[in-house]
Write a protein that holds these residues in place. Structure first.
Motif, PDB file in Angstrom:
ATOM      1  N   GLN A 250      40.416  43.293  28.438  1.00 47.09           N
ATOM      2  CA  GLN A 250      40.269  43.949  27.135  1.00 47.09           C
ATOM      3  C   GLN A 250      38.847  44.450  26.910  1.00 47.09           C
ATOM      4  OE1 GLN A 250      41.920  41.020  24.435  1.00 47.09           O
ATOM      5  NE2 GLN A 250      44.020  41.671  24.830  1.00 47.09           N
ATOM      6  N   ALA A 251      37.853  43.758  27.523  1.00 49.80           N
ATOM      7  CA  ALA A 251      36.460  44.145  27.310  1.00 49.80           C
ATOM      8  C   ALA A 251      35.977  45.168  28.356  1.00 49.80           C
ATOM      9  CB  ALA A 251      35.570  42.901  27.367  1.00 49.80           C
ATOM     10  N   ALA A 252      36.831  45.470  29.356  1.00 47.37           N
ATOM     11  CA  ALA A 252      36.381  46.323  30.475  1.00 47.37           C
ATOM     12  C   ALA A 252      36.604  47.810  30.182  1.00 47.37           C
ATOM     13  CB  ALA A 252      37.153  45.929  31.736  1.00 47.37           C
ATOM     14  N   ASP A 253      35.885  48.675  30.910  1.00 45.05           N
ATOM     15  CA  ASP A 253      36.140  50.115  30.752  1.00 45.05           C
ATOM     16  C   ASP A 253      37.342  50.505  31.620  1.00 45.05           C
ATOM     17  OD1 ASP A 253      35.296  50.529  33.399  1.00 45.05           O
ATOM     18  OD2 ASP A 253      33.218  50.833  32.774  1.00 45.05           O
ATOM     19  N   GLU A 254      37.801  51.732  31.465  1.00 45.16           N
ATOM     20  CA  GLU A 254      39.058  52.118  32.114  1.00 45.16           C
ATOM     21  C   GLU A 254      38.973  52.024  33.644  1.00 45.16           C
ATOM     22  OE1 GLU A 254      42.094  52.103  31.200  1.00 45.16           O
ATOM     23  OE2 GLU A 254      42.767  52.826  33.154  1.00 45.16           O
ATOM     24  N   GLY A 255      37.794  52.293  34.206  1.00 41.49           N
ATOM     25  CA  GLY A 255      37.641  52.215  35.659  1.00 41.49           C
ATOM     26  C   GLY A 255      37.910  50.805  36.167  1.00 41.49           C
ATOM     27  N   VAL A 256      37.291  49.840  35.499  1.00 34.69           N
ATOM     28  CA  VAL A 256      37.469  48.427  35.891  1.00 34.69           C
ATOM     29  C   VAL A 256      38.915  47.995  35.627  1.00 34.69           C
ATOM     30  CG1 VAL A 256      36.749  46.050  35.415  1.00 34.69           C
ATOM     31  CG2 VAL A 256      35.029  47.864  35.545  1.00 34.69           C
ATOM     32  N   ARG A 257      39.446  48.435  34.504  1.00 40.02           N
ATOM     33  CA  ARG A 257      40.847  48.077  34.194  1.00 40.02           C
ATOM     34  C   ARG A 257      41.785  48.552  35.294  1.00 40.02           C
ATOM     35  NH1 ARG A 257      42.086  49.072  27.789  1.00 40.02           N
ATOM     36  NH2 ARG A 257      40.597  47.568  26.985  1.00 40.02           N
ATOM     37  N   ALA A 258      41.580  49.779  35.729  1.00 33.22           N
ATOM     38  CA  ALA A 258      42.455  50.335  36.780  1.00 33.22           C
ATOM     39  C   ALA A 258      42.303  49.514  38.059  1.00 33.22           C
ATOM     40  CB  ALA A 258      42.099  51.803  37.029  1.00 33.22           C
ATOM     41  N   ALA A 259      41.053  49.114  38.358  1.00 35.31           N
ATOM     42  CA  ALA A 259      40.830  48.312  39.569  1.00 35.31           C
ATOM     43  C   ALA A 259      41.524  46.951  39.443  1.00 35.31           C
ATOM     44  CB  ALA A 259      39.331  48.132  39.794  1.00 35.31           C
ATOM     45  N   MET A 260      41.499  46.381  38.249  1.00 26.97           N
ATOM     46  CA  MET A 260      42.158  45.073  38.038  1.00 26.97           C
ATOM     47  C   MET A 260      43.674  45.203  38.220  1.00 26.97           C
ATOM     48  SD  MET A 260      39.959  43.645  34.767  1.00 26.97           S
ATOM     49  CE  MET A 260      40.718  42.017  34.631  1.00 26.97           C
ATOM     50  N   ARG A 261      44.214  46.263  37.642  1.00 21.83           N
ATOM     51  CA  ARG A 261      45.678  46.456  37.781  1.00 21.83           C
ATOM     52  C   ARG A 261      46.044  46.654  39.245  1.00 21.83           C
ATOM     53  NH1 ARG A 261      44.891  50.014  33.228  1.00 21.83           N
ATOM     54  NH2 ARG A 261      45.073  51.804  34.629  1.00 21.83           N
ATOM     55  N   ASP A 262      45.188  47.376  39.938  1.00 22.66           N
ATOM     56  CA  ASP A 262      45.441  47.662  41.359  1.00 22.66           C
ATOM     57  C   ASP A 262      45.446  46.366  42.190  1.00 22.66           C
ATOM     58  OD1 ASP A 262      45.619  49.414  43.708  1.00 22.66           O
ATOM     59  OD2 ASP A 262      43.631  48.575  44.136  1.00 22.66           O
ATOM     60  N   VAL A 263      44.488  45.478  41.889  1.00 24.80           N
ATOM     61  CA  VAL A 263      44.418  44.205  42.619  1.00 24.80           C
ATOM     62  C   VAL A 263      45.701  43.394  42.414  1.00 24.80           C
ATOM     63  CG1 VAL A 263      43.314  41.937  42.535  1.00 24.80           C
ATOM     64  CG2 VAL A 263      41.908  43.992  42.707  1.00 24.80           C
ATOM     65  N   TYR A 264      46.256  43.453  41.215  1.00 28.18           N
ATOM     66  CA  TYR A 264      47.484  42.692  40.933  1.00 28.18           C
ATOM     67  C   TYR A 264      48.691  43.273  41.671  1.00 28.18           C
ATOM     68  CZ  TYR A 264      46.312  39.208  37.340  1.00 28.18           C
ATOM     69  OH  TYR A 264      45.855  38.094  36.682  1.00 28.18           O
ATOM     70  N   THR A 265      48.678  44.582  41.915  1.00 26.69           N
ATOM     71  CA  THR A 265      49.931  45.210  42.379  1.00 26.69           C
ATOM     72  C   THR A 265      49.888  45.795  43.784  1.00 26.69           C
ATOM     73  OG1 THR A 265      49.172  47.199  41.219  1.00 26.69           O
ATOM     74  CG2 THR A 265      50.808  45.830  40.080  1.00 26.69           C
ATOM     75  N   ARG A 266      48.692  46.039  44.328  1.00 27.27           N
ATOM     76  CA  ARG A 266      48.633  46.685  45.654  1.00 27.27           C
ATOM     77  C   ARG A 266      49.379  45.827  46.681  1.00 27.27           C
ATOM     78  NH1 ARG A 266      43.180  46.713  48.315  1.00 27.27           N
ATOM     79  NH2 ARG A 266      42.524  46.902  46.159  1.00 27.27           N
ATOM     80  N   ALA A 274      40.288  36.649  45.155  1.00 29.51           N
ATOM     81  CA  ALA A 274      38.961  37.081  45.628  1.00 29.51           C
ATOM     82  C   ALA A 274      38.759  38.559  45.303  1.00 29.51           C
ATOM     83  CB  ALA A 274      38.843  36.832  47.126  1.00 29.51           C
ATOM     84  N   ALA A 275      39.826  39.348  45.479  1.00 30.01           N
ATOM     85  CA  ALA A 275      39.713  40.784  45.197  1.00 30.01           C
ATOM     86  C   ALA A 275      39.464  41.018  43.712  1.00 30.01           C
ATOM     87  CB  ALA A 275      40.985  41.493  45.645  1.00 30.01           C
ATOM     88  N   LEU A 276      40.126  40.225  42.867  1.00 29.58           N
ATOM     89  CA  LEU A 276      39.939  40.387  41.419  1.00 29.58           C
ATOM     90  C   LEU A 276      38.498  40.057  41.032  1.00 29.58           C
ATOM     91  CD1 LEU A 276      41.510  40.957  38.702  1.00 29.58           C
ATOM     92  CD2 LEU A 276      41.564  38.483  38.419  1.00 29.58           C
ATOM     93  N   LEU A 277      38.012  38.942  41.579  1.00 26.72           N
ATOM     94  CA  LEU A 277      36.648  38.521  41.238  1.00 26.72           C
ATOM     95  C   LEU A 277      35.631  39.565  41.728  1.00 26.72           C
ATOM     96  CD1 LEU A 277      36.858  34.669  41.984  1.00 26.72           C
ATOM     97  CD2 LEU A 277      37.103  35.839  39.788  1.00 26.72           C
ATOM     98  N   ALA A 278      36.018  40.334  42.740  1.00 31.08           N
ATOM     99  CA  ALA A 278      35.103  41.353  43.271  1.00 31.08           C
ATOM    100  C   ALA A 278      35.087  42.625  42.414  1.00 31.08           C
ATOM    101  CB  ALA A 278      35.490  41.690  44.708  1.00 31.08           C
ATOM    102  N   VAL A 279      36.196  42.911  41.718  1.00 36.40           N
ATOM    103  CA  VAL A 279      36.229  44.185  40.966  1.00 36.40           C
ATOM    104  C   VAL A 279      35.840  44.050  39.498  1.00 36.40           C
ATOM    105  CG1 VAL A 279      37.974  45.231  42.489  1.00 36.40           C
ATOM    106  CG2 VAL A 279      38.710  44.095  40.368  1.00 36.40           C
ATOM    107  N   CYS A 280      35.757  42.808  39.003  1.00 34.22           N
ATOM    108  CA  CYS A 280      35.365  42.660  37.598  1.00 34.22           C
ATOM    109  C   CYS A 280      34.558  41.384  37.430  1.00 34.22           C
ATOM    110  CB  CYS A 280      36.603  42.622  36.696  1.00 34.22           C
ATOM    111  SG  CYS A 280      37.665  41.210  36.997  1.00 34.22           S
ATOM    112  N   ASP A 281      33.873  41.302  36.291  1.00 43.26           N
ATOM    113  CA  ASP A 281      33.080  40.101  36.024  1.00 43.26           C
ATOM    114  C   ASP A 281      33.888  39.233  35.058  1.00 43.26           C
ATOM    115  OD1 ASP A 281      31.295  38.195  35.400  1.00 43.26           O
ATOM    116  OD2 ASP A 281      29.905  39.505  34.317  1.00 43.26           O
ATOM    117  N   VAL A 282      34.499  38.174  35.606  1.00 45.04           N
ATOM    118  CA  VAL A 282      35.392  37.363  34.757  1.00 45.04           C
ATOM    119  C   VAL A 282      34.617  36.358  33.899  1.00 45.04           C
ATOM    120  CG1 VAL A 282      37.419  37.525  36.274  1.00 45.04           C
ATOM    121  CG2 VAL A 282      35.840  35.610  36.552  1.00 45.04           C
ATOM    122  N   GLY A 283      33.303  36.256  34.133  1.00 50.25           N
ATOM    123  CA  GLY A 283      32.493  35.241  33.461  1.00 50.25           C
ATOM    124  C   GLY A 283      32.668  35.215  31.956  1.00 50.25           C
TER     125      GLY A 283
END
Ligand code: FPP
Ligand code: MG
Length: 328
Positions: A250-266, A274-283
């Motif tokens: 919810q706090a991410a911009d559209e680029g990061v959001r798309a990367a997160m969705r991609d990690v879940y579904t690719r 590991a891929a999710l932690l690499a594309v966004c900052d979950v902290g």
């Protein structure tokens, strides 16, 4: 420094004899003539970690002055239902390790795990029919229904990043917090007792259970399997959008959001966590989720402040806080 197991057993000192009785009842219940089944029930006995839900039956019983001779059996029934849900849950999650031992679906297979979960569930209800009051069977049958609905809802919301925080909480309340609520309600009012007090303790249990699930979801995202003692990353692997992920999204911009969705579904991604932690900052999402868990624990503690002062009440308050610090 004290380990979390030692800390919890100190906190449970006011109900230590009840816990012993609960464990003896559990052991007797899962003892079966079939050597194959006995082998399996001995195996799942090793999943019995903190036995928090059983402990809550006993502690709320003591803290409300409601303890009966049957409370240890009620606690054992709650623990057996919990165990049955874990055995089934590991099939759904494709999990491999729980409490540092192989899940039943791994050690044996899915067929066995379905049947063993059913066996434990049946034993729990068979014991509940021997109690003097029907409250335990009634409440736990309703609770099992609720937790199954929670699991079904969760399955239908997989990969759904548009879920609201309230949607997440409603699923977690059903699948996890309902059994905590039932444990606290039964402790406070079994065999019939004060309904208003039971409702208040159920509310405390619900808030605690929700906090527990939120922390569990944070750990699934951030902990190492060796520390946690169970498979990690299964939520991302299974498409579950948990609170820390949702808040990050919810706090991410559209680029990061798309990367997160991609990690879940690719397809064929080997390590999705590991891929999710690499594309966004979950902290930040994790910190916000932990803050929410803290808020819920405070609410749970407020629900018990009106109980008469006792060692059991203090212990209950500390057990509530304990779920925030757990690393297993
Ligand atoms: C853990 O969630 C799972 C639950 C709290 C409930 C699971 C319930 C079922 C599968 C229904 C079982 C029904 C019967 C009749 C026995 P999680 O996967 O988030 O936690 P985990 O990290 O401990 O696996
Ligand atoms: Mg699971």
């Amino acid at each position: 420094m004290k380990g979390s197991k030692e800390l919890l057993s100190e906190l449970l000192a006011p109900v230590a004899p009840g816990m012993e009785r609960m464990r003896a009842i559990l052991a007797a219940q899962v003892d079966e003539r079939s050597a194959a089944v006995r082998d399996m029930t001995h195996h799942v006995a090793r999943f019995q970690g903190k036995q928090l839900r059983g402990a809550l039956v006993l502690l709320t019983g003591e803290a409300t002055g409601n303890t009966t001779d049957e409370h240890a059996a009620v606690a054992a029934i709650v623990e057996m239902i919990h165990l049955a849900t874990l055995v089934h849950d590991d099939i759904l999650d494709g999990a491999e390790v729980r409490r540092r031992v192989a899940c039943v679906n791994q050690r044996w297979d899915n067929q066995i795990a379905v049947l063993l979960g059913d066996f434990l569930y049946a034993r729990a209800f068979a014991l509940s029919t021997q109690l003097s009051s029907r409250l335990c069977s009634r409440l736990l049958a309703e609770t099992t229904r609720t937790l199954c609905v929670g699991e079904i809802e969760q399955s239908t919301r997989r990969y759904d990043f548009e879920m609201s925080r309230a949607d997440y909480e409603s699923i977690a309340a059903a699948k996890t917090a309902s059994l905590y609520a039932a444990a606290c309600e039964l402790g406070a009012r079994y065999p019939g007792g004060n309904q208003e007090l039971g409702a208040r303790m159920a509310e405390a249990g619900r808030n605690l259970g929700l906090a527990f699930q939120i922390i569990d979801d944070c750990l699934d995202l951030t902990a190492r399997e060796e520390e946690l003692g169970k498979s990690v990353g299964t939520d991302v692997e299974d498409g579950k959008v948990t609170l820390p992920v949702l808040l990050t999204y919810q706090a991410a911009d559209e680029g990061v959001r798309a990367a997160m969705r991609d990690v879940y579904t690719r397809p064929e991604l080997l390590d999705r966590r590991a891929a999710l932690l690499a594309v966004c900052d979950v902290g930040r999402g994790v910190a916000q989720a932990q803050a929410r868990a803290q808020e819920l624990v405070l609410s749970a503690q407020r629900s018990v402040t009106d109980l008469p002062p006792s060692e059991a009440r203090r212990s209950l308050e500390s057990v509530f806080a304990f779920v925030l610090s757990r690393s297993q």
